[in-house]
Design an enzyme around this catalytic site. Structure first.
Site, mmCIF file in Angstrom:
data_model
loop_
_atom_site.group_PDB
_atom_site.id
_atom_site.type_symbol
_atom_site.label_atom_id
_atom_site.label_comp_id
_atom_site.label_asym_id
_atom_site.label_seq_id
_atom_site.Cartn_x
_atom_site.Cartn_y
_atom_site.Cartn_z
ATOM 1 N N ARG A 230 27.584 30.169 28.070
ATOM 2 C CA ARG A 230 26.314 30.855 28.304
ATOM 3 C C ARG A 230 25.866 31.566 27.036
ATOM 4 O O ARG A 230 26.673 31.785 26.120
ATOM 5 C CB ARG A 230 26.451 31.804 29.486
ATOM 6 C CG ARG A 230 27.607 32.789 29.352
ATOM 7 C CD ARG A 230 27.794 33.594 30.628
ATOM 8 N NE ARG A 230 28.446 34.879 30.339
ATOM 9 C CZ ARG A 230 28.640 35.844 31.217
ATOM 10 N NH1 ARG A 230 28.221 35.723 32.455
ATOM 11 N NH2 ARG A 230 29.242 36.970 30.883
ATOM 12 N N ASP A 337 27.142 48.206 34.162
ATOM 13 C CA ASP A 337 27.722 47.162 33.308
ATOM 14 C C ASP A 337 27.020 45.833 33.528
ATOM 15 O O ASP A 337 27.227 44.889 32.775
ATOM 16 C CB ASP A 337 29.226 47.017 33.570
ATOM 17 C CG ASP A 337 29.540 46.763 35.036
ATOM 18 O OD1 ASP A 337 29.142 47.585 35.876
ATOM 19 O OD2 ASP A 337 30.159 45.736 35.342
#
Ligand code: AMP
Ligand code: MG
Length: 628
Positions: A230, A337
């Site tokens: 990714r 996060d």
């Protein structure tokens, strides 16, 4: 394999492309930010046994050098052609061992074969961050199963991306977990990353999906593993700053902030102008500042460059979440996060697009408080941005003192503290107003386009959007299908009450209304009533001619997708790829995801219509657990 390479949404012209080995690469992140002191160089990490690297707490560092782990046999099953295009990778290069081995984590392409890394070589790393999970401080988290390989800048677009592997083994940040990812969550991330991007929604991206059947991954049961390659312009999260703040690491906060402005955003000068220098509120782009009237003697606030950085991060996230709301995407785990500094949709666990419109829907099976429900997303992103405000608070509040030696080296002097805190609070609050204004402007812009209107009138918000959403909710109708269906309706079809009531039926599910949605007659009347208001607005914005109608249709369809990767489709895809060993289906679904506004995809008319049609009754509003 070639048949699994999916077509890009926009193959816009020719550009220079490269093999993976020849791709221009960099490692600004590791060059500019502090490494884990235990393994400060590629060589020191490379020599160490993998198991010695961690898990453990890592302080005063932005990352640790760590190489991907090996997994036995692997199979590359999907590549996004849009990703190849954006990364400037030659589609033919996908067939090479270099490509397959790199995206499977078997080869470090930045090292000469078999050679030990030198200190200037680009070497894989995992980021260190923390986060607030469901509102509670969770301490150090970090890339527990993501390993970045290198950055690459597309020479044509000039965009720099950081490529990373998810599921390629343990890192110092893996805590109690195994560093791996299962096939089902990897398929979901692979498809949705590219689908969001194709819809126009800022998102992290996915290049490839590799199955690792020999990596037996233990979850509720034992499952085969997978690796997604990714990429994103930046993988920094609000949690990156949270962790430094929790440790009082002022130095790291300043370095991270400076890195964000200079490297991720491309320079301090790209950040929004100081509010003080703005002449007037621009309605189209409100507040590259808030209205002057709202600023009482704003010079007192001494908005420095870190405030402008904070504002930029807030503005980007405001726009992103406006897109989520306008297309009914829910992330499902909006911990800090999982909130991007760059303003990207990031971290795809139990995400989903809404089927029937239900503002209280959360895709996360474990989100009992509905903290991360659809309707809460804008306020939760702001909650996260306030945490970032706290991390940046000292820099924001320091005003013009921010570069003074004493402040930089020793911190806040006692007699400055009150002032500093007050200034930070004011600026964070002010940024909150800006966040709201940017969110609203973007949301209205998107909804106006989705409804096929040219202008957003004051009254549209209540009379058109809210009324539509209330109707969809009350009648349990599909959100995204409604907009696509509107893109085929001409005003002549709506010019009598009888016609409107007839057209209303097009929005119902094939099995009719649910038991809780009231009588069919009332439902038709309610939809007809809304259609009448919509018709009146369309007539206001568009001339009454067949050409104008066609023009409106061709304006609406490219903003109202025919295909959206709903949970039921992803479930079927997982079943077929993982359990039944099918491969081609992944390429077909990716083709649809990468070109979601098309009418047909030239694969199989019946199957395409099934994937674009009514969501099967018992597969609506599905939920996922966090286990992935
Ligand atoms: P998430 O819920 O995906 O945002 O993950 C929260 C934290 O747990 C992050 O630090 C992840 O890297 C870590 N994590 C999740 N799953 C795993 C895994 N299987 N192995 C190692 N770390 C993991
Ligand atoms: Mg995460």
């Amino acid at each position: 394999m070639a048949s699994h390479i999916s077509n890009g949404a926009a193959a816009n012209g020719s550009q220079q492309t490269f093999s993976l080995r020849d791709l221009p690469k960099s490692n600004t992140f590791t060059n500019k930010l502090p490494p884990d002191a235990q393994y400060p160089t590629p060589a020191s990490s490379h020599k160490a046994e993998r198991s010695r690297l961690g898990p453990r707490l890592v302080r005063e560092a932005a990352y640790t050098y760590v190489r991907p782990d090996s997994f036995g046999k692997t199979e590359l099953v999907g590549v996004s052609k849009a990703a190849l295009q954006d990364l400037a990778i030659d589609p033919a290069a996908v067939e090479s061992d270099d490509f397959k081995d790199t995206v499977a984590g078997k080869k470090i392409i930045t090292l000469e074969d078999g050679k030990e890394p030198g200190d200037t070589d680009i070497y894989p790393w995992a980021q260190c961050y923390g986060g607030y999970q469901f509102g509670q401080w969770a301490g150090q988290l970090g890339d527990g199963r993501a390993i970045s390989l290198f950055e690459t800048t597309n020479p044509t677009s000039g965009t720099r991306y950081e490529l990373q592997l998810k599921g390629a083994g343990k890192t110092p940040y893996s805590r109690f977990a195994d560093g791996r990812a299962v096939v089902r969550s990897s398929i979901r991330e692979f498809v949705v990353s590219e689908a969001l991007n194709a819809l126009g929604i800022p998102s992290t991206r996915a290049l490839s999906l590799t199955l690792a059947p020999e990596a037996r991954v233990r979850r509720e049961t034992t499952e085969p593993g997978a690796i997604v390659a990714r990429f994103a312009q930046s993988w920094l999260r609000i949690g990156t700053f949270d962790l430094a703040r929790s440790r009082g690491d002022r130095d790291l906060i300043r370095k991270l902030a400076t890195y964000t402005a200079e490297e991720a955003f491309g320079g301090w000068e790209t950040l929004p102008a100081k509010v003080a220098s703005l002449e007037e509120q621009d309605v189209k782009d409100p507040g590259r500042g808030v209205p002057k009237d709202d600023l009482q003697g704003e010079n007192e606030h001494q908005e420095n460059r870190f405030t402008r950085l904070y504002r930029e991060i807030a503005r980007r996230n405001a726009k992103m979440v406006a897109w989520w709301q306008a297309y009914a995407f829910t992330n499902g785990v909006l911990n800090t996060d999982n909130t991007s500094i760059f303003g990207l949709s990031i971290d795809f666990g139990p995400f989903a697009f809404l089927d029937n419109f239900d503002p209280n829907y959360t895709p996360n099976h474990d989100d009992h408080m509905l903290r991360y429900s659809y309707k809460n997303q804008p306020s939760i992103i702001w909650w996260n941005l306030v945490r970032l405000g706290e991390a940046l608070g000292e820099l924001v509040g320091a005003g013009s003192r921010v570069d003074e030696k004493e402040f930089v080296e020793e911190g806040v002097r006692k007699d400055w503290a009150d002032d500093l805190v007050k200034r930070a609070e004011t600026l964070i609050e002010q940024t909150g107003e800006e966040y709201k204004a940017v969110f609203m402007a973007e949301y209205k812009r998107l909804m106006t386009a989705r409804l096929g209107l040219k202008q957003c009138k004051q009254t549209d918000f209540d009379e058109l959007y809210s009324e539509l959403l209330d109707t969809l909710e009350a009648l349990e109708l599909d959100f995204n299908h409604t907009f696509r269906k509107l893109s085929y309706i001409s005003t002549e079809d709506l010019d009598t009450d009888e016609k409107r009531k007839d057209v209303a039926g097009r929005f119902f599910h094939h099995e009719g209304l649910s038991g809780t949605a009231g009588s069919e007659e009332d439902a038709r009347a309610r939809v007809a009533n809304w259609l009448d208001k919509w018709r009146a607005r369309v007539v206001e914005d568009w001339p009454n001619s067949p050409e104008a109608r066609e023009e409106r249709f061709s304006a609406m369809r490219p903003v109202n997708p025919k295909f959206v990767p709903r949970s039921w489709i992803l479930d079927e895809l997982i079943e077929r790829v993982e359990k039944k060993g099918e491969r081609e289906i992944l390429g077909h679904v990716m083709d649809m995801a990468l070109d979601p506004f098309k009418e047909e995809w030239g694969w199989n008319k019946e199957e395409e219509e099934r994937f674009c049609g009514d969501v099967p009754r018992y597969q609506r509003a599905m939920q996922c657990s966090c286990s992935s």
